[in-house]
Design an enzyme around this catalytic site. Sequence first.
Site, mmCIF file in Angstrom:
data_model
loop_
_atom_site.group_PDB
_atom_site.id
_atom_site.type_symbol
_atom_site.label_atom_id
_atom_site.label_comp_id
_atom_site.label_asym_id
_atom_site.label_seq_id
_atom_site.Cartn_x
_atom_site.Cartn_y
_atom_site.Cartn_z
ATOM 1 N N HIS A 100 36.210 65.997 7.687
ATOM 2 C CA HIS A 100 36.040 64.869 6.772
ATOM 3 C C HIS A 100 34.729 65.042 6.010
ATOM 4 O O HIS A 100 33.689 65.357 6.607
ATOM 5 C CB HIS A 100 36.018 63.547 7.539
ATOM 6 N N CYS A 112 37.663 66.209 1.659
ATOM 7 C CA CYS A 112 37.549 65.367 0.466
ATOM 8 C C CYS A 112 36.295 65.748 -0.321
ATOM 9 O O CYS A 112 35.242 66.023 0.264
ATOM 10 C CB CYS A 112 37.493 63.896 0.864
#
Length: 382
Positions: free
Chosen positions: A166, A208
């Site tokens: 992440h 991301c």
Amino acid sequence: MRFKMGSSLHSRVSLLLLLALISFCISVASSASSFSSTSETTMHTNNWAVLVCTSRFWFNYRHMANTLSLYRTVKRLGIADERIILMLADDMACNARNKYPAQVFNNENHRLNLYGDNVEVDYRGYEVTVENFLRILTGRHEPAVPRSKRLLSDEGSHILLYMTGHGGDEFLKFQDSEELQSHDLADAVKQMKEKHRFKELLIMVDTCQAATLFSQLHSPGVLAIGSSMKGENSYSHHLDSDVGVSVVDRFTFYTLAFFERLNIYDNASLISLFKSYNPSTLMSTAYYRTDLYQRQLEEVPVTNFFGSVMETIHTDSAYKSLSRKEWDKDKSVNSLTLEEERTPMTLTSEKQTSDSETEVVRNVHGVLFVIRYTKVKILIHW
């Protein structure tokens, strides 16, 4: 008079400082030029892979599957385990929620168990930290760290650095408790270059806003590709209802799809890999940074980073096979044809029965042996 002397002294000091600055700039430019030329002339001799899963917890199952999938791919294409550093932040295979103990899958068909017998994890669980990651890249280990946990690369090495987890704007989370910043990565890569720890480095990140992690890189010989641009998310590919979570991310899934069509001898280029990413299927925009990389991507095979280093010897013509006539004339099936048989002969002798066959008669304690052997002629046509 004092004013004139002071002014003259000031101008001399300024002149000396200017000369010193010019000399320093010339020396820096010269050292940079020599360093660049040295890097260009160094032979590519070995490949390494550093594969990092930074996420814990069962719902991040796909990040471990991503990393194990890349691990399987680079091993299949020829990089040996001793040249792979594998970091897994959690052990999904032994999680109590795993319906398939000791197994990890990247597809809902469950045909391929990624966590088989030949998986060598170098850093596991709480060993996967930002500090240990940076120590691996820079080589600044404690004396007790074994060689198997070290990146023993050199100035002839091509290194694949793959990270998944992440992330956000210029950071990647480790263990949901700390972050690797873009300037941390850039500083580590700079140290690696200064210490001649790589010839070329490919950084691949599936997270991301992955592209933002490359913003601080300035070292030559570095190529970077990320799964998403700034402000974009990186999405999972599909859910395995039997396992209960998503099992692979989109960017890694299509990367694997590209490599499953290749073998160790293929010469597919890096540009073909980069152009294989379709924004409509990724649901994000893959970004690659090439301004620090000296070579044309069309000329660089993907196996320069994802496979083994093989020496290729050029020949003027294809390999020639022996004709039937040549094969019958120059038999080289066996290295030695040996026939032993008892015979009532009373003589011990050696005679040439043909150009290629010799017959020897030996008397051993009153027992005669006839030994026929054939000379070997091995033909190699290049």
